[in-house]
Design a protein around this motif. Structure first.
Motif, PDB file in Angstrom:
ATOM      1  N   THR A 157      -8.117 -16.304  26.534  1.00 13.73           N
ATOM      2  CA  THR A 157      -8.708 -15.472  27.568  1.00 13.73           C
ATOM      3  C   THR A 157      -9.618 -14.439  26.922  1.00 13.73           C
ATOM      4  O   THR A 157      -9.945 -14.541  25.734  1.00 13.73           O
ATOM      5  N   LEU A 158     -10.038 -13.437  27.678  1.00 15.11           N
ATOM      6  CA  LEU A 158     -10.831 -12.342  27.122  1.00 15.11           C
ATOM      7  C   LEU A 158      -9.991 -11.595  26.090  1.00 15.11           C
ATOM      8  O   LEU A 158      -8.864 -11.171  26.378  1.00 15.11           O
ATOM      9  N   ARG A 166     -14.279  -1.705  20.493  1.00 15.15           N
ATOM     10  CA  ARG A 166     -13.282  -1.351  21.510  1.00 15.15           C
ATOM     11  C   ARG A 166     -13.926  -0.683  22.730  1.00 15.15           C
ATOM     12  O   ARG A 166     -13.612  -1.038  23.873  1.00 15.15           O
ATOM     13  N   THR A 167     -14.817   0.284  22.519  1.00 12.75           N
ATOM     14  CA  THR A 167     -15.432   1.006  23.645  1.00 12.75           C
ATOM     15  C   THR A 167     -16.237   0.071  24.532  1.00 12.75           C
ATOM     16  O   THR A 167     -16.128   0.102  25.759  1.00 12.75           O
ATOM     17  N   GLN A 168     -17.054  -0.777  23.897  1.00 10.88           N
ATOM     18  CA  GLN A 168     -17.861  -1.722  24.675  1.00 10.88           C
ATOM     19  C   GLN A 168     -16.970  -2.699  25.440  1.00 10.88           C
ATOM     20  O   GLN A 168     -17.255  -3.047  26.588  1.00 10.88           O
ATOM     21  N   PHE A 169     -15.884  -3.140  24.799  1.00  6.65           N
ATOM     22  CA  PHE A 169     -14.980  -4.088  25.455  1.00  6.65           C
ATOM     23  C   PHE A 169     -14.267  -3.438  26.638  1.00  6.65           C
ATOM     24  O   PHE A 169     -14.059  -4.083  27.673  1.00  6.65           O
ATOM     25  N   VAL A 170     -13.897  -2.177  26.514  1.00  2.00           N
ATOM     26  CA  VAL A 170     -13.255  -1.454  27.620  1.00  2.00           C
ATOM     27  C   VAL A 170     -14.199  -1.362  28.810  1.00  2.00           C
ATOM     28  O   VAL A 170     -13.813  -1.609  29.961  1.00  2.00           O
ATOM     29  N   ILE A 171     -15.455  -1.009  28.543  1.00  2.00           N
ATOM     30  CA  ILE A 171     -16.451  -0.914  29.619  1.00  2.00           C
ATOM     31  C   ILE A 171     -16.664  -2.281  30.269  1.00  2.00           C
ATOM     32  O   ILE A 171     -16.698  -2.405  31.503  1.00  2.00           O
ATOM     33  N   PHE A 172     -16.788  -3.305  29.429  1.00  4.04           N
ATOM     34  CA  PHE A 172     -17.000  -4.662  29.949  1.00  4.04           C
ATOM     35  C   PHE A 172     -15.829  -5.104  30.822  1.00  4.04           C
ATOM     36  O   PHE A 172     -16.031  -5.654  31.916  1.00  4.04           O
ATOM     37  N   THR A 173     -14.605  -4.875  30.358  1.00  2.00           N
ATOM     38  CA  THR A 173     -13.419  -5.280  31.121  1.00  2.00           C
ATOM     39  C   THR A 173     -13.335  -4.547  32.453  1.00  2.00           C
ATOM     40  O   THR A 173     -13.016  -5.145  33.489  1.00  2.00           O
ATOM     41  N   VAL A 258      -4.332  -8.082  36.753  1.00  2.00           N
ATOM     42  CA  VAL A 258      -5.494  -7.207  36.559  1.00  2.00           C
ATOM     43  C   VAL A 258      -5.052  -5.822  36.094  1.00  2.00           C
ATOM     44  O   VAL A 258      -5.643  -5.244  35.165  1.00  2.00           O
ATOM     45  N   ILE A 259      -4.008  -5.285  36.708  1.00  2.16           N
ATOM     46  CA  ILE A 259      -3.504  -3.962  36.303  1.00  2.16           C
ATOM     47  C   ILE A 259      -3.003  -4.000  34.862  1.00  2.16           C
ATOM     48  O   ILE A 259      -3.249  -3.077  34.075  1.00  2.16           O
ATOM     49  N   THR A 260      -2.311  -5.079  34.494  1.00  2.00           N
ATOM     50  CA  THR A 260      -1.830  -5.231  33.116  1.00  2.00           C
ATOM     51  C   THR A 260      -2.997  -5.279  32.138  1.00  2.00           C
ATOM     52  O   THR A 260      -2.950  -4.659  31.062  1.00  2.00           O
ATOM     53  N   ARG A 261      -4.071  -5.988  32.492  1.00  2.00           N
ATOM     54  CA  ARG A 261      -5.245  -6.067  31.623  1.00  2.00           C
ATOM     55  C   ARG A 261      -5.890  -4.693  31.439  1.00  2.00           C
ATOM     56  O   ARG A 261      -6.361  -4.366  30.346  1.00  2.00           O
ATOM     57  N   LEU A 262      -5.895  -3.894  32.506  1.00  4.57           N
ATOM     58  CA  LEU A 262      -6.502  -2.567  32.408  1.00  4.57           C
ATOM     59  C   LEU A 262      -5.605  -1.595  31.641  1.00  4.57           C
ATOM     60  O   LEU A 262      -6.092  -0.797  30.832  1.00  4.57           O
TER      61      LEU A 262
END
Length: 337
Positions: A157-158, A166-173, A258-262
């Motif tokens: 998965t992602l 990390r910062t870019q991935f957080v924004i993307f997610t 989705v909540i777990t991913r966030l």
């Protein structure tokens, strides 16, 4: 394997089998019935079924292997392809549900102009947007190497392995889940609540007419009156139950994942690996529930798959009778000889 992992593996196997059977049955109904193919919502259901079947045969087996072996199944290339598909198919199925809710909203709220507002061309345009929207996120993730095997979910998965991204991935997610899960949920709630409002209005009108009729029919039998009142109650509850099922299954299946991913993006909170797999299984359970929620429990689909089963049974019965008759004739000939 621990007892928890055995249970989770068994759950994934059951989900795979039921999802495969149910979605294949929906596809058979679509191919068998010309009436279903003529309807515009059939395109959305076909697209949803396609996503569910592809998810069943591609992602769920690798998740099962990930649970059993506790490592990445197959090579990196296979995992990248499956991770790409997981992101694409999940988004596409969410948007397909939103498209179905828009179709129902137009059909109920604007019944006289439905055929001019929702034609095959319009449905094709909506599906084109869902595909373009769905494929854009996995393309970005794949180009930035944000797809891989995630041990928390035992699936491809992602996943970001580089701390500097990390910062870019957080924004993307965050953007990804906002424009897939949250957008679809907002559309579902808006459209179905509008549908519920219209349904309740029509129920009130029917109830008024029914009560006026019962008052005029003085000599009506009490049992008939009781049945009319029971039908009134069922009519009021029917629309609420259906809409609650549409929205409820969407939230119940997708929200935990989705909540777990966030939450996972925060380095402060530790997430148990068993819960990660459970949330993934809940997301997979939507693949199982969709055929029943949107298709198989509807009258037209019930009639179609019953016709298919009866046709298969009738054909096998005719073949069996023919074989029995042929065997009987052969035995008579042998006796005569």
């Amino acid at each position: 394997m621990s007892i928890w992992e055995v249970i989770l593996a068994f759950v994934v196997v059951v989900l795979m089998l039921v999802a495969l059977l149910a979605n294949v049955l929906v596809l058979m109904c679509f191919l068998y019935s010309a009436d279903i193919r003529k309807q515009v919502p059939g395109l959305f259901i076909l697209n949803l079924t396609f996503c569910n079947l592809l998810m069943t045969v591609s992602n769920m087996p690798l998740t099962l292997a990930g649970i059993i072996y506790k490592s990445q199944p197959g090579g990196d290339q296979i995992c990248h392809v499956v991770g790409f598909l997981e992101t694409f198919l999940t988004t596409n199925s969410m948007l397909s549900m939103a498209a179905l809710s828009i179709d129902r909203w137009i059909a109920v709220v604007f019944p006289l102009s439905y055929h001019s507002k929702m034609r095959y061309r319009d449905a094709a345009l909506i599906l084109s947007y869902t595909w373009l929207h769905s494929v854009s996120f996995p393309i970005v993730a794949a180009s930035l190497s944000w797809v891989g095997f995630h041990h928390l979910y035992a699936s491809c998965t992602l996943y970001n392995k580089r701390p500097e991204d990390r910062t870019q991935f957080v924004i993307f997610t965050g953007v990804f889940h906002t424009l897939s899960f949250l957008l679809s949920l907002v559309v579902l709630c808006f459209t179905y609540l509008k549908v519920l409002k219209v349904a309740r209005f029509h129920c009130k009108r029917i109830d008024v007419i029914t009560m006026q009729t019962l008052v005029l029919l003085v000599d009506i039998h009490p049992s008939v009156r009781e049945r009319c009142l029971e039908e009134q109650k069922r009519r009021r509850q029917r629309a609420t139950k259906k809409i609650s099922t549409f929205i409820g299954t969407f939230i119940l299946c997708f929200a935990p994942y989705v909540i777990t991913r966030l939450v996972e993006l925060s380095s402060v909170v530790h997430i148990n690996s068993h819960w990660g797999i459970i949330s993934k299984c809940l997301a997979y359970s939507k693949v199982v529930s969709d055929p029943f929620v949107y298709s198989l429990l509807r009258h037209q689909y019930k009639k179609t798959w019953k016709d298919i089963i009866n046709k298969i049974l009738k054909r096998s019965s005719i073949n069996s009778s023919a074989l029995t008759s042929e065997s009987h004739n052969r035995n008579i000939l042998q006796l005569n000889e």
